[in-house]
Design a protein around this motif. Structure first.
Motif, mmCIF file in Angstrom:
data_model
loop_
_atom_site.group_PDB
_atom_site.id
_atom_site.type_symbol
_atom_site.label_atom_id
_atom_site.label_comp_id
_atom_site.label_asym_id
_atom_site.label_seq_id
_atom_site.Cartn_x
_atom_site.Cartn_y
_atom_site.Cartn_z
ATOM 1 N N PRO A 1 0.827 -1.214 0.000
ATOM 2 C CA PRO A 1 0.000 0.000 0.000
ATOM 3 C C PRO A 1 0.858 1.260 0.000
ATOM 4 O O PRO A 1 1.949 1.284 0.558
ATOM 5 N N ASP A 2 0.341 2.319 -0.624
ATOM 6 C CA ASP A 2 1.047 3.588 -0.670
ATOM 7 C C ASP A 2 0.050 4.709 -0.388
ATOM 8 O O ASP A 2 -1.165 4.522 -0.462
ATOM 9 N N MET A 3 0.558 5.872 -0.016
ATOM 10 C CA MET A 3 -0.282 7.031 0.246
ATOM 11 C C MET A 3 0.418 8.252 -0.352
ATOM 12 O O MET A 3 1.505 8.619 0.071
ATOM 13 N N GLN A 4 -0.189 8.843 -1.394
ATOM 14 C CA GLN A 4 0.371 10.012 -2.047
ATOM 15 C C GLN A 4 -0.700 11.098 -2.108
ATOM 16 O O GLN A 4 -1.809 10.852 -2.569
ATOM 17 N N ASN A 5 -0.345 12.303 -1.642
ATOM 18 C CA ASN A 5 -1.286 13.427 -1.671
ATOM 19 C C ASN A 5 -2.613 13.069 -1.006
ATOM 20 O O ASN A 5 -3.693 13.416 -1.495
ATOM 21 N N LEU A 6 -2.508 12.321 0.107
ATOM 22 C CA LEU A 6 -3.665 11.891 0.888
ATOM 23 C C LEU A 6 -4.600 10.968 0.107
ATOM 24 O O LEU A 6 -5.772 10.811 0.454
ATOM 25 N N GLU A 7 -4.090 10.324 -0.940
ATOM 26 C CA GLU A 7 -4.870 9.357 -1.714
ATOM 27 C C GLU A 7 -4.186 7.997 -1.638
ATOM 28 O O GLU A 7 -2.977 7.886 -1.839
ATOM 29 N N ALA A 8 -4.995 6.957 -1.365
ATOM 30 C CA ALA A 8 -4.460 5.605 -1.256
ATOM 31 C C ALA A 8 -4.039 5.102 -2.630
ATOM 32 O O ALA A 8 -4.732 5.311 -3.626
ATOM 33 N N GLY A 9 -2.898 4.439 -2.687
ATOM 34 C CA GLY A 9 -2.405 3.886 -3.934
ATOM 35 C C GLY A 9 -1.700 2.578 -3.687
ATOM 36 O O GLY A 9 -1.866 1.938 -2.640
ATOM 37 N N LEU A 10 -0.866 2.169 -4.656
ATOM 38 C CA LEU A 10 -0.202 0.875 -4.560
ATOM 39 C C LEU A 10 1.156 0.968 -5.231
ATOM 40 O O LEU A 10 1.290 1.515 -6.330
ATOM 41 N N ILE A 11 2.187 0.477 -4.552
ATOM 42 C CA ILE A 11 3.488 0.271 -5.164
ATOM 43 C C ILE A 11 3.484 -1.162 -5.674
ATOM 44 O O ILE A 11 3.506 -2.110 -4.881
ATOM 45 N N GLU A 12 3.426 -1.326 -6.985
ATOM 46 C CA GLU A 12 3.137 -2.637 -7.567
ATOM 47 C C GLU A 12 4.229 -3.661 -7.295
ATOM 48 O O GLU A 12 3.967 -4.770 -6.874
ATOM 49 N N ASP A 13 5.493 -3.324 -7.593
ATOM 50 C CA ASP A 13 6.583 -4.288 -7.480
ATOM 51 C C ASP A 13 7.652 -3.763 -6.542
ATOM 52 O O ASP A 13 8.310 -2.757 -6.830
ATOM 53 N N THR A 14 7.840 -4.442 -5.435
ATOM 54 C CA THR A 14 8.849 -4.016 -4.464
ATOM 55 C C THR A 14 9.388 -5.220 -3.717
ATOM 56 O O THR A 14 8.686 -6.229 -3.548
ATOM 57 N N ILE A 15 10.644 -5.129 -3.281
ATOM 58 C CA ILE A 15 11.221 -6.181 -2.446
ATOM 59 C C ILE A 15 11.095 -5.833 -0.968
ATOM 60 O O ILE A 15 11.501 -6.608 -0.110
ATOM 61 N N ILE A 16 10.544 -4.645 -0.662
ATOM 62 C CA ILE A 16 10.402 -4.202 0.721
ATOM 63 C C ILE A 16 9.108 -4.766 1.300
ATOM 64 O O ILE A 16 8.038 -4.581 0.723
ATOM 65 N N PRO A 17 9.163 -5.466 2.444
ATOM 66 C CA PRO A 17 7.961 -6.115 2.986
ATOM 67 C C PRO A 17 6.955 -5.156 3.599
ATOM 68 O O PRO A 17 5.780 -5.470 3.699
ATOM 69 N N LYS A 18 7.380 -3.973 4.052
ATOM 70 C CA LYS A 18 6.451 -2.998 4.612
ATOM 71 C C LYS A 18 7.056 -1.614 4.423
ATOM 72 O O LYS A 18 8.126 -1.327 4.947
ATOM 73 N N ILE A 19 6.382 -0.768 3.660
ATOM 74 C CA ILE A 19 6.933 0.522 3.273
ATOM 75 C C ILE A 19 6.235 1.636 4.033
ATOM 76 O O ILE A 19 5.011 1.780 3.942
ATOM 77 N N PRO A 20 6.964 2.442 4.804
ATOM 78 C CA PRO A 20 6.337 3.608 5.442
ATOM 79 C C PRO A 20 5.786 4.554 4.379
ATOM 80 O O PRO A 20 6.378 4.715 3.309
ATOM 81 N N THR A 21 4.674 5.198 4.686
ATOM 82 C CA THR A 21 4.057 6.127 3.757
ATOM 83 C C THR A 21 3.711 7.420 4.481
ATOM 84 O O THR A 21 3.805 7.514 5.702
ATOM 85 N N HIS A 22 3.269 8.414 3.720
ATOM 86 C CA HIS A 22 2.672 9.611 4.308
ATOM 87 C C HIS A 22 1.486 9.163 5.158
ATOM 88 O O HIS A 22 0.811 8.180 4.845
ATOM 89 N N GLU A 23 1.249 9.843 6.255
ATOM 90 C CA GLU A 23 0.079 9.522 7.060
ATOM 91 C C GLU A 23 -1.204 9.791 6.265
ATOM 92 O O GLU A 23 -1.228 10.696 5.428
ATOM 93 N N PRO A 24 -2.292 9.005 6.446
ATOM 94 C CA PRO A 24 -2.419 7.924 7.429
ATOM 95 C C PRO A 24 -1.734 6.645 6.966
ATOM 96 O O PRO A 24 -2.015 6.147 5.878
#
Length: 611
Positions: free
Chosen positions: A371-394
């Motif tokens: 899951p990702d959060m950009q400009n207060l809108e929920a999104g998705l980082i499709e391909d990543t090797i990171i198991p949990k990615i910090p995002t902008h709040e929330p």
């Protein structure tokens, strides 16, 4: 209907009128009186008033008065009220009160507390009492312990320090690993410390503590008669033991959580140390720059995975050495260019094969979606090797942090601190409570939705009218799932609920036959298989390749309603399926049967397992 505050205020007026009938009150004049709080009578309006009685005026505990709060600081502006608020909740506290307007009964205020033995940290350290816990004995004989502070002068005079009870905070600092640390663990900050020197000194300690054990202390530091330096420190500490220390004497800043599973320290020489029992994740939306004027040492007990979305550039000022105890694999999707300015040497203890036989391919680092959060809108980082990615709040703190392995298996969080996630433990008084609280246990039933009385079948529907039948006792659970699922924008096209049938490919009753399970958008696209697809991650894998289009947090949505999700199973794999039964990771213990479930069929509850 009258408001709660209006009703409470009316009761207060009636109580005041009752007090006015008391002839003792005729003795009230201007001046300051000592009053004793009665406890158990919180201000129903939340304005800081205290119920207390004045012995000098013949007051009694059974007939107290409410004194208004005269705060030392406060005001109001366009944002509302502001100020300082600190009201003692306990009985038997001596407060100072006065009656403004030359003794007006309705103008009674309290403004201060009279303590015989004040304290700011709720247990400054001293000689440990040998109480059978290991404190004051063996290797800990000379290690000071946090003490229960005396509350009266008589107690302070008559009870020697070694006989004062040890504070329960010692168990917490022991679990954190700082019990015997004189500058990070115990503290001597107390108004009585400087007063007990051979030459009495003014107190160097200032601060504020709460009944729940939270405190802020500011210790200007001092030197004891024995030459011991008590450091200049500011401490902000929670009742559970989490704390931040700013030390001026030893020049460091230190922060630790209540269980000791994570801490950060900035030392006097500029060294920065970070410890995490769980994962450590750092994310930047722009460049991440790292430089050392000397060496960078990177070590992993298992694997080191590095991936770039575009080019990976490595420039070395002198030599490049790559050494492995096993084989080396290099694979290029295009050409391989190697340019050597002088000589090239290739040696092997066996054969050197050029253009055959076929070389082995290189290992692919497993990818997942997060899951990702950009400009207060929920999104998705499709391909990543990171198991949990910090995002902008929330930021979705309570979700699982998992990554598929090369075999397609999804490893789960293994330590208690990882399982705890963003949950709030029941008992904040100890480190053990933070890790082993009831609501963190595998068989916990906290937050399991209660079931209404009922029998037979009931209908659940999506907003577009699509529906099915389930057992009436589970109607609320499944309808709540549909409502929350549609709130994410997901479209429910088909629903399958109660059906008197066996399990797929078996001979046992299906939980569909009990009205305790439903299927959502079956096979279109949410499929079924004996094993999960290679690379499947319940919180990241979606799309046609995986046969599932449900939201990434569907497991958590289902768990909120006491339901297990088949996408969290490993064998078989059934992402269309949601079940109330505990054997299918739901919250309710059921025995399979060809009958619609009733309350008597539920033999207990358990936690919903997400992985």
């Amino acid at each position: 209907m009258e408001s709660r505050i209006t009703g409470s205020y009316a009761k207060s007026i009636l109580a005041t009128r009752k007090h006015q009938e008391n002839p003792i009150l005729k003795n009230i004049q201007g001046g300051i009186y000592k009053a004793i709080t009665v406890g158990g009578k919180p201000d129903p309006e939340g304005r800081g008033r205290i119920a207390a009685y004045i012995p000098k005026l013949g007051g009694e505990p059974d007939n107290p008065m409410f004194f208004m709060y005269a705060s030392p600081f406060g005001g109001a502006n366009a944002q509302g009220s502001y100020g300082m608020f600190a009201v003692p909740p306990d009985a038997g506290v001596t407060i100072l009160v006065f009656f403004a307007e030359n003794g007006e009964l309705n103008e009674g205020y309290w403004f201060a507390v009279s303590q015989e033995v004040p304290d700011v940290v709720g247990g400054a350290s001293g000689k440990a009492k040998a109480d059978g816990t290991g404190q004051g004995e063996g290797v800990f004989t000379d290690i000071p312990s946090s003490k229960v502070n005396p509350i009266s002068v008589r107690e302070a005079v008559n009870v020697e320090e070694p006989e004062q009870e040890n504070s329960n905070k010692n168990a917490n600092t022991a679990n954190q690993g700082i019990y015997s640390d004189p500058i990070r663990g115990q503290t001597t900050a107390s108004p009585g410390r400087d007063a007990n020197y051979e030459t009495t000194q003014h107190s160097k300690v200032y601060g504020w503590s709460t009944p729940g054990g939270n405190y802020i202390s500011m210790d200007d530091g001092s030197v004891g008669d024995d030459g011991v330096i008590h450091p200049n420190q500011i401490r902000v500490t929670s009742g559970s033991g989490a704390q931040v220390i700013v030390d001026g004497t030893n020049d460091f800043i230190y922060a630790i959580n209540s269980s000791g599973s994570g801490w950060v320290e900035i030392g006097a020489k500029g060294e920065v140390m970070i410890y995490a029992e769980g994962n450590m994740s750092i994310r930047t939306e722009k460049d991440f720059n790292l430089r050392s004027d000397r060496n960078i040492n990177l070590e992993a007990a298992e694997k080191i995975n590095i991936r770039s979305g575009e080019n990976t550039n490595l420039n070395v000022g002198d030599q490049l050495h790559a050494k492995t105890k096993g084989s080396m694999f290099f694979e290029s999707g295009g050409a391989n260019h190697t340019k050597v300015k002088t000589n090239m040497f290739v040696s092997t203890d066996g054969h050197l094969h050029l253009n055959g036989p076929m070389a082995s391919i290189a290992f692919d680092i497993p990818l997942s979606a997060q899951p990702d959060m950009q400009n207060l809108e929920a999104g998705l980082i499709e391909d990543t090797i990171i198991p949990k990615i910090p995002t902008h709040e929330p930021f979705l703190r309570g979700t699982s942090a998992t990554m598929p392995s090369s075999s397609g298996d999804t490893p789960t969080q293994s330590t208690d601190s990882q399982k705890a996630g963003n949950e709030v433990s029941k008992d904040p008084s100890s480190a053990e409570g933070q890790v082993d609280a009831d609501n963190q246990a595998q068989d916990s039933n906290e937050d399991v939705p209660g079931l209404p009385a009922g029998e037979g079948l009931a209908t659940i529907r999506a907003s577009n009218g699509v529906g099915c039948q389930v057992a009436k006792i589970f109607q609320k659970n499944f309808q709540g799932l549909l409502n929350d699922l549609e709130a994410t924008g997901y479209e429910i096209r088909t629903l399958h609920g109660y059906c008197k049938r066996t399990t797929r490919g078996g001979n046992k009753p299906s939980f569909h036959a009990m009205g305790a399970a439903i299927d959502i958008n079956a096979y279109a696209p949410n499929g079924y298989a004996q094993n999960a697809p290679a690379g499947w991650d319940p919180s990241g894998s979606r799309g046609g390749n995986f046969g599932c289009d449900l939201p990434l947090n569907i497991g958590s949505i289902a768990a909120r309603h006491g339901l297990g999700w088949g996408g969290n199973w490993s064998r078989p794999w059934d992402p269309m399926h949601f079940s109330a039964a505990s054997v299918e990771r739901g919250a309710y213990r059921l025995t399979r049967a060809y009958k619609v479930a009733e309350n008597s069929d539920v033999t207990g509850t358990t936690s919903v397992r997400l992985a």
